[in-house]
Enzyme design. Structure first.
Site, short mmCIF file in Angstrom:
data_model
loop_
_atom_site.label_atom_id
_atom_site.label_comp_id
_atom_site.label_asym_id
_atom_site.label_seq_id
_atom_site.Cartn_x
_atom_site.Cartn_y
_atom_site.Cartn_z
N CYS A 80 0.87 -1.18 0.00
CA CYS A 80 0.00 0.00 0.00
C CYS A 80 0.91 1.23 0.00
CB CYS A 80 -0.90 -0.02 1.24
SG CYS A 80 -1.99 1.41 1.33
N CYS A 211 -4.64 5.96 -4.69
CA CYS A 211 -4.06 4.62 -4.53
C CYS A 211 -2.60 4.75 -4.93
CB CYS A 211 -4.78 3.63 -5.44
SG CYS A 211 -4.04 1.99 -5.46
N1 API Z 1 -6.32 -2.25 -2.54
C1 API Z 1 -4.92 -2.61 -2.83
C2 API Z 1 -4.05 -2.37 -1.59
C3 API Z 1 -4.01 -0.92 -1.18
C4 API Z 1 -3.39 -0.10 -2.26
C5 API Z 1 -3.55 1.40 -2.12
N2 API Z 1 -4.32 1.85 -0.98
C6 API Z 1 -2.19 2.06 -2.19
O1 API Z 1 -2.04 3.17 -1.67
O2 API Z 1 -1.28 1.46 -2.82
C7 API Z 1 -4.84 -4.09 -3.21
O3 API Z 1 -5.73 -4.86 -2.81
O4 API Z 1 -3.85 -4.43 -3.87
#
Ligand code: API
EC number: 5.1.1.7
Length: 275
Positions: A80, A211
């Protein structure tokens, strides 16, 4: 045992509940993560960052601290990017780490980080690997995309119309043969001179305002479509702006990190969620 400490923070409005748990004592079940992240029955967040010593979770890492990241639905993800910045901000602000440059352990591997004087953080995000192409369908409209692995899976679609027009309220369709573990779906406008605009529907969460791994995937995909694998770009997401650098075998993500609040979880509430 005193109350269970938590903090709330965000990186470009991708928000997280942080749970300091240095010795890995908390029973962090999917039900507890989902309840914590629920914006009515819990604290509300896109994910949970458990702060635990690498040694306490048996992870071989150059970093003393391991980021145990969970999506809002309780699922585990490898990495993340926005979360790491908030994680770093807390470690430094709380005095748990005295350096400004150090390494964090994650499920995607070790990630060197650097906190800057203005509180922003640069994360070495590892390789952003182009793995192919696929299609996603948003409200009945198909989009072709570039598949990118940033430790976690992404599909990046270049969109002609303004991405603000997309209806991302429902889970877009994707090819589960290509993405058997699910996929984060990014939609980008190319703004020219190393600038992108992006919206994202995150695996295990839904639409988020940002994200971090998705912005890395988006820049890697845009460079790939332009015929190269090296470059830098700013990415405008609904929650703000980050800077992404892509090079062969590595990438960087730089952006803000805010701690909003701290408090204690009610122990009866926590226990009632079942361990
Ligand atoms: N939902 C993403 C993880 C969090 C990614 C996002 N919140 C970031 O800042 O990279 C997944 O299941 O791969």
């Amino acid at each position: 045992m005193g109350g269970i400490e938590f903090l709330k923070g965000h990186g470009t409005q991708n928000d997280f509940v942080l749970l300091p748990d240095p010795d890995g004592r908390l029973e962090l079940t999917e039900a507890r993560v989902a309840a914590l992240c629920d914006r009515q029955r819990g604290l509300g967040a896109d994910g949970v960052l458990r702060i635990v010593r690498s040694a306490a979770v048996g992870v071989e890492s150059a970093g003393e601290w391991f980021m145990d990241y969970r999506n809002a639905d309780g699922s585990i993800a490898e990495m993340c990017g926005n979360g790491v910045r908030v994680f770093v901000r807390h470690l430094v602000d709380s005095g748990l780490v005295s350096e400004r440059e150090f390494v964090i352990g994650t499920r995607a591997g070790d990630r060197p980080v650097q906190m800057h004087a203005d509180g922003s953080v640069t994360v070495q995000m590892g390789p952003a690997t182009i793995t192919g192409t696929s299609v996603t369908v948003v409200a009945g409209q198909p989009f072709s995309g570039v598949a990118v692995n940033v430790g976690n899976p992404h599909l990046v679609s270049v969109v002609e119309d303004d991405v603000d027009e997309l209806d991302l309220r429902d889970q877009p369709d994707f090819d589960s043969d290509v993405f058997p573990e699910g996929v984060n779906l990014e939609f980008i406008n190319l703004l020219g001179d190393n600038a992108l605009k992006m919206r994202v529907h995150e695996r295990g969460v839904g639409e988020t305002r940002s994200c971090g791994t998705g912005t890395v995937a988006a820049v890697a995909a845009a460079l790939h479509l332009a015929g190269t694998d090296t470059g830098e770009a700013t990415v405008d997401i609904p929650g703000g702006q980050v800077i992404v650098g892509i090079r062969r075998g590595g990438s960087t993500l730089t952006g803000p990190a805010e701690i909003v609040a701290r408090g204690e979880l009610d122990e009866t509430w926590w226990a009632g969620l079942g361990s």
